[in-house]
Motif scaffolding. Structure first.
Motif, mmCIF file in Angstrom:
data_model
loop_
_atom_site.group_PDB
_atom_site.id
_atom_site.type_symbol
_atom_site.label_atom_id
_atom_site.label_comp_id
_atom_site.label_asym_id
_atom_site.label_seq_id
_atom_site.Cartn_x
_atom_site.Cartn_y
_atom_site.Cartn_z
ATOM 1 N N ALA A 14 6.352 13.158 -2.432
ATOM 2 C CA ALA A 14 7.094 12.617 -1.335
ATOM 3 C C ALA A 14 8.280 12.998 -1.403
ATOM 4 O O ALA A 14 9.115 13.128 -0.203
ATOM 5 N N LYS B 203 0.857 -1.192 -0.004
ATOM 6 C CA LYS B 203 0.127 0.029 0.027
ATOM 7 C C LYS B 203 0.903 1.234 -0.128
ATOM 8 O O LYS B 203 0.577 2.296 -0.660
ATOM 9 N N TRP B 204 1.849 1.256 0.737
ATOM 10 C CA TRP B 204 2.846 2.405 1.106
ATOM 11 C C TRP B 204 3.402 2.533 -0.432
ATOM 12 O O TRP B 204 3.616 3.636 -0.928
ATOM 13 N N ARG C 97 1.945 6.965 -6.906
ATOM 14 C CA ARG C 97 1.033 8.118 -7.296
ATOM 15 C C ARG C 97 1.610 9.497 -7.264
ATOM 16 O O ARG C 97 1.066 10.401 -7.944
ATOM 17 N N HIS C 98 2.464 9.558 -6.062
ATOM 18 C CA HIS C 98 2.750 11.156 -6.050
ATOM 19 C C HIS C 98 4.352 11.033 -5.499
ATOM 20 O O HIS C 98 4.721 11.535 -4.418
ATOM 21 N N ARG D 271 2.423 1.840 -3.517
ATOM 22 C CA ARG D 271 1.283 2.206 -4.259
ATOM 23 C C ARG D 271 1.281 3.800 -4.164
ATOM 24 O O ARG D 271 1.151 4.584 -4.997
ATOM 25 N N THR D 272 1.281 4.196 -2.936
ATOM 26 C CA THR D 272 1.200 5.628 -2.677
ATOM 27 C C THR D 272 2.318 6.314 -3.194
ATOM 28 O O THR D 272 1.816 7.320 -3.802
ATOM 29 N N LEU D 273 3.297 6.011 -2.966
ATOM 30 C CA LEU D 273 4.686 6.725 -3.599
ATOM 31 C C LEU D 273 4.545 6.630 -5.061
ATOM 32 O O LEU D 273 4.755 7.764 -5.486
#
Length: 753
Positions: A374, A362-363, A369-370, A365-367
């Motif tokens: 980050a 999950k972490w 996207r942005h 995937r978050t990175l």
């Protein structure tokens, strides 16, 4: 690598036998290494302070070079009969010893400087007939025993307290404290480390293997270091560093290897095949990582100090041993244990929450996207932590330099209460007149008086002792008359003139006694001013040469030496690291990015060291009662070299997995997410162990070890979180396929890259 791995697995029993023999020998030899280590250290090159010391030893008949100070506290005034008898008995016992060159005390001089204001404390200067610091160190215990026996001969001897201090006693007590702290640290670390490993693996057998490798790496390395002391001096500071690096790196590499072995077993491979596959993947990463760490330590061999060169050599040894254990002993053990490594199996089910990949996926995937956001947030955190580094001051710390809770430290505190601690480490100024002149001629005496008065005018100076400062108020005329008959003057002041006037009468020594309010940090400024006065050609000093020595001067000299070499060390580490990463990953961007990220990690670490220790923010958490005002020069050099090397551990672990996935799929975004989620648990566990290993030494009793322990623990924390979990994967996502240019496999360009 595969051929080597298969041969290793086939000969696994022979490898186990060889390491068992080596381990047995190391277990017997390693405990004796601390006694062989050098206490003093310093520069191996000639410096002004070393020239000063050589001149004092070679050209004065009875120089006060190596000496002890005995602080004596009693129930009454030492001017009265009973305490005076105790003092006289102690002086007589010391004077009979063959290694005692002379004694300076209240009875021998009549100088009340050697008594406290209430006269219930006295101190004695015991000049030793030795030339080497380690020889003086061998006399500390005999002198302490002699002092206690002397007091024991009196019925009321229990009412007196005697403390032996001085440079050699302080050094000896530092060695004892470092040895004790190292042993205590190991005992505390083992159970904590085992808990983290059990959490990481979910199996007790798997958790014990990294501990075995780490402890064996320490023992074997200490044995090798002990052998090296026969050919080169090795500093006592290598002891704690070997423990920290050996345990941390040994466990790190083992953690990566064991984790990969279990993954290969889970894919259905037999134990022998899993061991071979582990060697060709994780084993390759361990070797690459080990070589990059070795580069950091190897660069320290180009520094001029025994302390830093010892740590460099010790680091080379312990990292090399840890790598060798990880790619020989560990695969052999894994091939033998096979699936038994997962025992007890019920434990894994209870601890699945710790290494569940969903959190890290999950972490990742978050990175993905942005990535730019980050990088901005991570960069801001590093910038804030780095800010205090702009206030860094390099020098000897103003407090906490000598460990508390030791006899030498307590003796120094007793002298401080008497107001005479400055006698222990005077600034020693030597003045030499040209050939054909003597320092006892009227013109020379006048020049010496000008220099003495100029030194005494400094508010940080308590007094100056020299041939022109025999007694307060003595005129130059009276001194000229006194020294016109030098034989009579020597008869009147034998010990003093032997110590402050050379045998050829061309050298005069001025001992600058610092005020008790003058810290070691300020003492270095006094040395700088004394050298400036020596070069200023004060009235009457034309043609005279001046050298300044003593403890603070020696520290200033090797500080300047080390700072002069620091740019070369930085260039060597950056250049060698960049080249090796470029070769390993066949990329231009990867090594540049790695160097930038590691530099950010080091700079933030420096900022936190300055904030906590130099400025004192939160210093009380580490047992300090205030700021140190300066950072010892060895600390930034060692932290840079060690942190830059250790940071590559996680860099290589992460990038190796990303590169493996990229070579398989050709999709950078997915490869970055896969590499991050696959290694995040390993990196987190390894970092937690490293933080425990280094962090426990942040509470050591020797300040340099505290600074190193704190610095390395903070560096690993930052590296494993902000750097490896945020900035590196965000950068990899942002750069896309350019990460692997020019050596990556030619895949079709991904959309958005």
């Amino acid at each position: 690598m595969e051929r080597f791995a298969r041969g290793l697995v086939r000969g696994r029993w022979a490898i186990l036998v060889v390491w068992a023999v080596i381990g047995g020998v190391a277990a017997m030899r390693a405990p004796g290494t601390p006694a062989l280590l050098d206490i003093r250290g310093g520069s191996e090159r000639e410096t002004e302070a070393s020239r000063n010391e050589d001149l004092v030893e070679s050209r004065f008949s009875r120089p006060i070079g190596e000496f002890f100070a005995v602080a004596l506290q009693g129930p009454g005034s030492f001017e009265s009969s009973r305490p005076r008898v105790v003092l006289d008995t102690l002086l007589a016992a010391l004077e009979r010893q063959p290694y005692v060159r002379g004694l300076v005390s209240f009875p021998s001089t009549g100088d009340t400087t050697f008594l406290s204001r209430d006269r219930r404390s006295a101190f004695i200067i015991v000049a030793l007939d030795v030339t080497e610091g380690d020889t003086a160190g061998a006399l500390v215990q005999p002198v302490r025993s002699l002092v206690r026996r002397s007091l024991g001969t009196h019925p009321d001897g229990g009412q007196y307290r005697a403390l032996v201090t001085g440079r050699a006693p302080l050094d000896l007590d530092v060695r004892r404290v470092i040895t004790e702290d190292s042993a205590t640290g190991e005992r505390r670390l083992l159970p904590l480390t085992l808990i983290v490993l059990v959490l990481a693996f979910g199996a007790l057998v798997a958790a014990l293997l990294p501990l075995l490798v780490g402890m064996l790496a320490i023992a074997v390395s200490l044995t090798i270091i002990g052998l090296l002391t026969q050919v080169t001096p090795m500093s006592i500071f290598v002891l704690n560093m070997t423990t920290m690096i050996g345990l941390g790196v040994g466990i790190d590499y083992s953690l990566l290897m064991v984790t990969r072995f279990r993954e290969e077993l889970a894919r259905g491979l037999l134990p022998e095949g899993a061991a071979v596959s582990t060697m060709t993947t994780a084993g390759r990463a361990v070797i690459t990582s080990g070589v990059t760490v070795i580069v950091g330590f190897g660069a320290l061999l180009f520094t001029p100090l025994i302390e830093t060169r010892s740590v460099g050599l010790g680091g080379l040894i312990v990292v090399g041993v840890a790598v060798l254990l990880s790619i020989t002993l560990l695969p052999a053990l894994l091939a033998v244990l096979g699936r038994e490594i997962d025992r007890p199996r019920w434990m894994a089910r209870r601890l699945t929450w710790y290494h569940a990949p969903q959190i890290w996926e999950k972490w990742a995937r978050t990175l993905s996207r942005h990535p730019l956001r980050a990088m901005a947030y991570g960069g801001l955190v590093i910038a804030i932590l780095t800010a205090p580094v702009f206030w860094i001051r390099i020098g000897l710390p103003s407090r906490h330099w000598w460990p508390s809770g030791t006899e030498a430290g307590a003796g120094l505190d007793a002298l401080s209460r008497m107001g005479v601690a400055g006698f222990i480490q005077p600034v020693r100024v030597l003045v030499e007149v040209p050939a054909g002149r003597t320092v006892v001629q009227a013109a020379s005496l006048r020049a010496l008086r000008v220099l003495s008065d100029s030194l005494r005018a400094d508010g940080r100076v308590r007094e100056v002792r020299s041939i022109v400062d025999l007694e307060p108020g003595t005129s130059l005329l009276a001194l000229s008359v006194l020294y016109s008959d030098l034989k009579a003057a020597r008869a009147r002041y034998p010990s003093f003139l032997d110590a402050f006037l050379s045998t050829d009468r061309r050298l005069a020594l001025l001992d600058v006694i610092l005020a008790d309010t003058t810290s070691l940090t300020s003492a270095m400024d006094v040395v700088i001013r004394a050298r400036q006065l020596g070069q200023a050609e004060l009235r009457g000093m034309r043609g005279m040469s001046v050298t300044v020595g003593g403890y603070s001067a020696a520290a200033l000299d090797f500080q300047n030496d080390l700072l002069d070499r620091f740019p070369l060390l930085v260039a060597l580490i950056l250049g060698a690291t960049g080249i090796m990463l470029a070769i390993a990953f066949r990329s231009v961007l990867v090594p540049i990015k790695a160097i930038i990220m590691n530099t950010l990690s080091v700079s933030a670490t420096f900022g936190l060291i300055v904030l906590v220790f130099q400025l004192g923010v939160g210093a009380e958490l580490f047992g300090l009662d205030g700021p140190t005002s300066a950072i010892f020069v060895v600390i930034p050099v060692l932290v840079f070299a060690v942190v830059f090397g250790l940071s590559m551990d996680y860099e290589v672990f992460l990038l190796s997995r990303i590169k493996e996935a990229y070579d398989r799929t050709g999709r950078n975004a997915e490869a970055t997410m896969e590499g991050l989620s696959a290694t995040a648990s390993v990196i987190t566990s390894a970092a937690l162990i490293m933080i425990l290993v280094f962090g426990i030494f942040a509470f050591a009793r020797v300040l340099p070890m505290q600074l190193l322990g704190f610095g390395l623990a903070v560096a690993v924390l930052l590296d494993a979180t902000v750097i490896r979990m945020v900035l590196v994967p965000a950068f990899m996502q942002a750069m896309g396929r350019w990460n692997w240019w020019p050596g990556g496999r030619k895949w079709k360009v991904e959309s958005g890259e």
